[in-house]
Design an enzyme around this catalytic site. Sequence first.
Site, mmCIF file in Angstrom:
data_model
loop_
_atom_site.group_PDB
_atom_site.id
_atom_site.type_symbol
_atom_site.label_atom_id
_atom_site.label_comp_id
_atom_site.label_asym_id
_atom_site.label_seq_id
_atom_site.Cartn_x
_atom_site.Cartn_y
_atom_site.Cartn_z
ATOM 1 N N ASN A 158 40.783 28.570 44.329
ATOM 2 C CA ASN A 158 41.157 29.377 43.156
ATOM 3 C C ASN A 158 40.681 30.815 43.375
ATOM 4 O OD1 ASN A 158 42.391 29.493 40.507
ATOM 5 N ND2 ASN A 158 40.334 29.830 39.700
ATOM 6 N N LYS A 159 40.938 31.637 42.410
ATOM 7 C CA LYS A 159 40.611 33.065 42.483
ATOM 8 C C LYS A 159 39.175 33.293 42.963
ATOM 9 C CE LYS A 159 42.741 35.808 41.992
ATOM 10 N NZ LYS A 159 43.389 36.412 43.185
ATOM 11 N N ASP A 202 44.995 27.336 42.724
ATOM 12 C CA ASP A 202 46.182 27.709 43.513
ATOM 13 C C ASP A 202 46.548 26.640 44.527
ATOM 14 O OD1 ASP A 202 44.959 30.360 42.523
ATOM 15 O OD2 ASP A 202 47.046 30.780 43.048
ATOM 16 N N GLN A 213 42.235 40.143 36.299
ATOM 17 C CA GLN A 213 43.172 39.281 35.559
ATOM 18 C C GLN A 213 42.537 38.720 34.291
ATOM 19 O OE1 GLN A 213 42.644 39.159 38.851
ATOM 20 N NE2 GLN A 213 44.391 38.391 39.995
ATOM 21 N N GLY A 266 49.934 33.983 39.439
ATOM 22 C CA GLY A 266 49.570 32.660 38.939
ATOM 23 C C GLY A 266 50.418 31.638 39.684
ATOM 24 N N ALA A 267 49.762 30.600 40.184
ATOM 25 C CA ALA A 267 50.437 29.680 41.113
ATOM 26 C C ALA A 267 51.750 29.094 40.573
ATOM 27 C CB ALA A 267 49.459 28.573 41.515
#
Length: 360
Positions: free
Chosen positions: A251-252, A241, A200, A54-55
Amino acid sequence: MRVDGKAFRTIWVADDGQSVEIIDQTRLPHVFEKVTLSSVAAAAHAIRSMQVRGAPLIGVTAAYGVCLALAEDASDAALDAACEALLATRPTAVNLRFALDAMREAVAPLPPAERREAAWRRAGELADEDVRLCQAIGEHGAKLLHAAAKGEAPLQILTHCNAGWLATVDWGTALAPIYTAHEQGLPLHVWVDETRPRNQGASLTAWELLQHGVPHTVVADNAGGHLMRAGRVDFCITGSDRVAANGDVCNKIGTYLKALAAADNGIPYYAALPYTTIDWTLADGDAIPIEERSADEVGRITGRTDDGKLATVDILPAGSPAANPAFDVTPARLVTGLVTERGVCEASREGLLGLYPERR
Ligand code: MRU
């Protein structure tokens, strides 16, 4: 946030004052285990292996990694080596660079003898600040959720990956508005994307929401478009992120597809992030480095077997190659807005500058 009713952060200074403790996120949801980090190498390993991820949490862990490095050697050379090693752990979340720059700024001008204390102080400030930022994101984002509410019927929210308290020091980014609105009594239900390949969503977001009594359902990643078309999603929200200066959201992997489906169905898609996630040096998202992770994460899966043990199994035919890009970029035009600690803005250069005028 709470685990079995007890308040936890994701990272904290150990009682000895010389090491750091984390929750090993590679073992969740089946095993809740703390790990002690006593060296910069251990901090770098924790980030790389995704014991912490997680960023925002990656950034704060790196900050504590600098403290651990300076405890061994407070010279310029050791500081440089620590920052270099920590920066190399994961390429996409810009919070890592932000935190290392902040640490360097705090300690580099000092004589080596004064660096240790200054480093612990600065890392603690960064951790505390992250909590405040996420709490503020929660307050701003909760207003959006209330505005989207449908009376008695639960607001149907879809999220991807884990942008909850486990991804930050506390509260989370995308989940902070959900926790806040839930505590304020807004009826809501969260569709949790499993988030292959590392799951996640299924492993971490579901666990968090369960701990906090937030109604939720885990779905396979590919179910999102169907749910949206069927009118079963009112609101999409994820973390990020790295956000480029024009509002493009990295992002993811899989976030882009959700944003496309949301746009096609007239459903708002917001990204929630603190200022530490904005990369003002990048004009747009094209230059964001996308992490390529091991193909093993696609080809193998870990879970709990009936006898209660954790096991990892192969799911691909032996010999089939796999690829594992870990992030994608959602163009700003597909993003309804950005939820930050300063409020909500349009995903655009002007929108961001409206909230951060000091960047003009
Ligand atoms: O690979 P991960 O688990 O570190 O990826 C995390 C995400 O993509 C999150 O959505 C992002 O870091 C925002 S977290 C508040």
